[in-house]
Design a protein around this motif. Sequence first.
Motif, PDB file in Angstrom:
ATOM      1  N   UNK A 150       0.823  -1.206   0.000  1.00 33.87           N
ATOM      2  CA  UNK A 150       0.000   0.000   0.000  1.00 33.87           C
ATOM      3  C   UNK A 150       0.858   1.257   0.000  1.00 33.87           C
ATOM      4  N   UNK A 151       0.399   2.252  -0.730  1.00 34.47           N
ATOM      5  CA  UNK A 151       1.119   3.513  -0.882  1.00 34.47           C
ATOM      6  C   UNK A 151       0.430   4.603  -0.062  1.00 34.47           C
ATOM      7  N   UNK A 152       1.201   5.247   0.806  1.00 33.06           N
ATOM      8  CA  UNK A 152       0.655   6.228   1.740  1.00 33.06           C
ATOM      9  C   UNK A 152       1.338   7.576   1.548  1.00 33.06           C
ATOM     10  N   UNK A 153       0.538   8.623   1.478  1.00 38.74           N
ATOM     11  CA  UNK A 153       1.050   9.984   1.395  1.00 38.74           C
ATOM     12  C   UNK A 153       1.069  10.592   2.790  1.00 38.74           C
ATOM     13  N   UNK A 154       2.219  11.161   3.183  1.00 38.03           N
ATOM     14  CA  UNK A 154       2.368  11.852   4.467  1.00 38.03           C
ATOM     15  C   UNK A 154       2.700  13.312   4.176  1.00 38.03           C
ATOM     16  N   UNK A 155       1.880  14.217   4.692  1.00 31.77           N
ATOM     17  CA  UNK A 155       2.078  15.648   4.437  1.00 31.77           C
ATOM     18  C   UNK A 155       2.151  16.393   5.761  1.00 31.77           C
ATOM     19  N   UNK A 156       3.319  16.960   6.061  1.00 31.80           N
ATOM     20  CA  UNK A 156       3.501  17.727   7.295  1.00 31.80           C
ATOM     21  C   UNK A 156       4.711  18.636   7.119  1.00 31.80           C
TER      22      UNK A 156
ATOM     23  N   UNK B  94      -3.967   8.762   2.828  1.00 32.15           N
ATOM     24  CA  UNK B  94      -3.209  10.003   3.024  1.00 32.15           C
ATOM     25  C   UNK B  94      -3.286  10.427   4.484  1.00 32.15           C
ATOM     26  N   UNK B  95      -2.158  10.894   5.008  1.00 34.58           N
ATOM     27  CA  UNK B  95      -2.082  11.486   6.343  1.00 34.58           C
ATOM     28  C   UNK B  95      -1.732  12.953   6.160  1.00 34.58           C
ATOM     29  N   UNK B  96      -2.647  13.844   6.533  1.00 35.78           N
ATOM     30  CA  UNK B  96      -2.491  15.267   6.221  1.00 35.78           C
ATOM     31  C   UNK B  96      -2.463  16.117   7.483  1.00 35.78           C
ATOM     32  N   UNK B  97      -1.471  16.963   7.584  1.00 37.99           N
ATOM     33  CA  UNK B  97      -1.458  17.974   8.633  1.00 37.99           C
ATOM     34  C   UNK B  97      -2.432  19.078   8.230  1.00 37.99           C
ATOM     35  N   UNK B  98      -3.200  19.597   9.165  1.00 40.88           N
ATOM     36  CA  UNK B  98      -4.140  20.667   8.829  1.00 40.88           C
ATOM     37  C   UNK B  98      -3.404  21.973   8.544  1.00 40.88           C
ATOM     38  N   UNK B  99      -2.449  22.334   9.407  1.00 41.00           N
ATOM     39  CA  UNK B  99      -1.762  23.612   9.270  1.00 41.00           C
ATOM     40  C   UNK B  99      -0.501  23.445   8.419  1.00 41.00           C
ATOM     41  N   UNK B 100      -0.569  23.918   7.177  1.00 42.88           N
ATOM     42  CA  UNK B 100       0.565  23.871   6.258  1.00 42.88           C
ATOM     43  C   UNK B 100       0.903  25.285   5.796  1.00 42.88           C
TER      44      UNK B 100
ATOM     45  N   UNK C 215      -4.520  21.469   5.130  1.00 44.39           N
ATOM     46  CA  UNK C 215      -4.857  20.070   4.926  1.00 44.39           C
ATOM     47  C   UNK C 215      -6.315  19.824   4.611  1.00 44.39           C
ATOM     48  N   UNK C 216      -7.219  20.646   5.158  1.00 44.20           N
ATOM     49  CA  UNK C 216      -8.639  20.471   4.865  1.00 44.20           C
ATOM     50  C   UNK C 216      -8.924  20.718   3.388  1.00 44.20           C
ATOM     51  N   UNK C 217      -8.260  21.707   2.819  1.00 43.58           N
ATOM     52  CA  UNK C 217      -8.437  22.000   1.392  1.00 43.58           C
ATOM     53  C   UNK C 217      -7.888  20.855   0.539  1.00 43.58           C
ATOM     54  N   UNK C 218      -6.751  20.305   0.954  1.00 49.30           N
ATOM     55  CA  UNK C 218      -6.185  19.167   0.224  1.00 49.30           C
ATOM     56  C   UNK C 218      -7.140  17.977   0.299  1.00 49.30           C
ATOM     57  N   UNK C 219      -7.726  17.759   1.470  1.00 50.52           N
ATOM     58  CA  UNK C 219      -8.682  16.669   1.627  1.00 50.52           C
ATOM     59  C   UNK C 219      -9.889  16.863   0.715  1.00 50.52           C
ATOM     60  N   UNK C 220     -10.356  18.096   0.602  1.00 44.35           N
ATOM     61  CA  UNK C 220     -11.470  18.391  -0.300  1.00 44.35           C
ATOM     62  C   UNK C 220     -11.116  18.068  -1.751  1.00 44.35           C
ATOM     63  N   UNK C 221      -9.890  18.393  -2.152  1.00 47.45           N
ATOM     64  CA  UNK C 221      -9.441  18.082  -3.512  1.00 47.45           C
ATOM     65  C   UNK C 221      -9.385  16.569  -3.727  1.00 47.45           C
ATOM     66  N   UNK C 222      -8.935  15.837  -2.704  1.00 46.54           N
ATOM     67  CA  UNK C 222      -8.908  14.379  -2.806  1.00 46.54           C
ATOM     68  C   UNK C 222     -10.314  13.843  -3.022  1.00 46.54           C
ATOM     69  N   UNK C 223     -11.264  14.342  -2.257  1.00 44.01           N
ATOM     70  CA  UNK C 223     -12.635  13.847  -2.321  1.00 44.01           C
ATOM     71  C   UNK C 223     -13.303  14.106  -3.678  1.00 44.01           C
TER      72      UNK C 223
ATOM     73  N   UNK D 177      -3.414  17.275  13.540  1.00 45.02           N
ATOM     74  CA  UNK D 177      -3.532  18.663  13.926  1.00 45.02           C
ATOM     75  C   UNK D 177      -3.126  18.871  15.371  1.00 45.02           C
ATOM     76  N   UNK D 178      -2.645  20.082  15.665  1.00 48.26           N
ATOM     77  CA  UNK D 178      -2.337  20.451  17.040  1.00 48.26           C
ATOM     78  C   UNK D 178      -3.559  21.054  17.715  1.00 48.26           C
ATOM     79  N   UNK D 179      -4.613  21.293  16.952  1.00 49.36           N
ATOM     80  CA  UNK D 179      -5.824  21.888  17.506  1.00 49.36           C
ATOM     81  C   UNK D 179      -6.617  20.834  18.267  1.00 49.36           C
ATOM     82  N   UNK D 180      -7.206  21.243  19.372  1.00 53.11           N
ATOM     83  CA  UNK D 180      -7.956  20.283  20.185  1.00 53.11           C
ATOM     84  C   UNK D 180      -9.422  20.698  20.376  1.00 53.11           C
ATOM     85  N   UNK D 181      -9.819  21.850  19.819  1.00 48.69           N
ATOM     86  CA  UNK D 181     -11.197  22.297  19.980  1.00 48.69           C
ATOM     87  C   UNK D 181     -12.148  21.348  19.264  1.00 48.69           C
TER      88      UNK D 181
END
Length: 228
Positions: free
Chosen positions: A3-9, A50-56, A61-69, A80-84
């Motif tokens: 399996x091929x996995x993309x890591x973005x951070x 894909x493993x995507x960091x939100x803050x780039x 990362x959310x925009x990248x996820x939208x493009x993937x979808x 993400x470092x956000x916990x809210x």
Amino acid sequence: MNERILVVDDEKELADLVEVYLKNDGYTVYKCYNGMDALKCIETVELHLAILDIMLPDIDGLRICQKIREKFCFPVIMLTAKVEDGDKIMGLSIADDYITKPFNPLEMTARVKAQLRQYMRYSQPHNERSEYDIRGMTISKNSHKCILYGKEIQLTPTEFSILWYLSENQGKVVSTEELFEAVWGEKYLDNNNTVMAHIGRLREKMQERAKNPKFIKTVWGVGYTIEK
């Protein structure tokens, strides 16, 4: 299958660490430190997760996820470092899982394995029924799409798997435990609200009324059902 996995951070040390753990488990890793390189990789490599960091630094990362979808149905895990709670809900509305930094790399690889098991199981061709048409909702295993009243609903792979399993068992009440173990491939633990949260998002996307849904009905104290 390899399996091929993309890591973005953009935290290079963290991306390198994730890469080491994933490679140790036999995965092929494509590593990017910014959103633009990630988008190029998505278009040129046949990925399984894909493993995507939100803050780039450029594209979040959310925009990248939208493009993937827009084109693909492989699972996405957000970092993400956000916990809210708001950030978590927003991320999970388009992604399949959410990991808050700092995290245990072994937990991360366990979640990767769970998502890949689910994705590969529902992506393999089978001889069983490949489509259901239920009161204006058509769900196809071959195309991995759900059409509701003539309009496609954008579902994550996890949401699709839940809806497909309930459609396969139409007329039967599926317990929360059975649904979790069938979709996630893991042992269900008490006080696990994962299924309920995903059912809630599914109903929102299907514009279902919480008190009287047309499709996914709650059988209190038991589980969920799509009635015949």
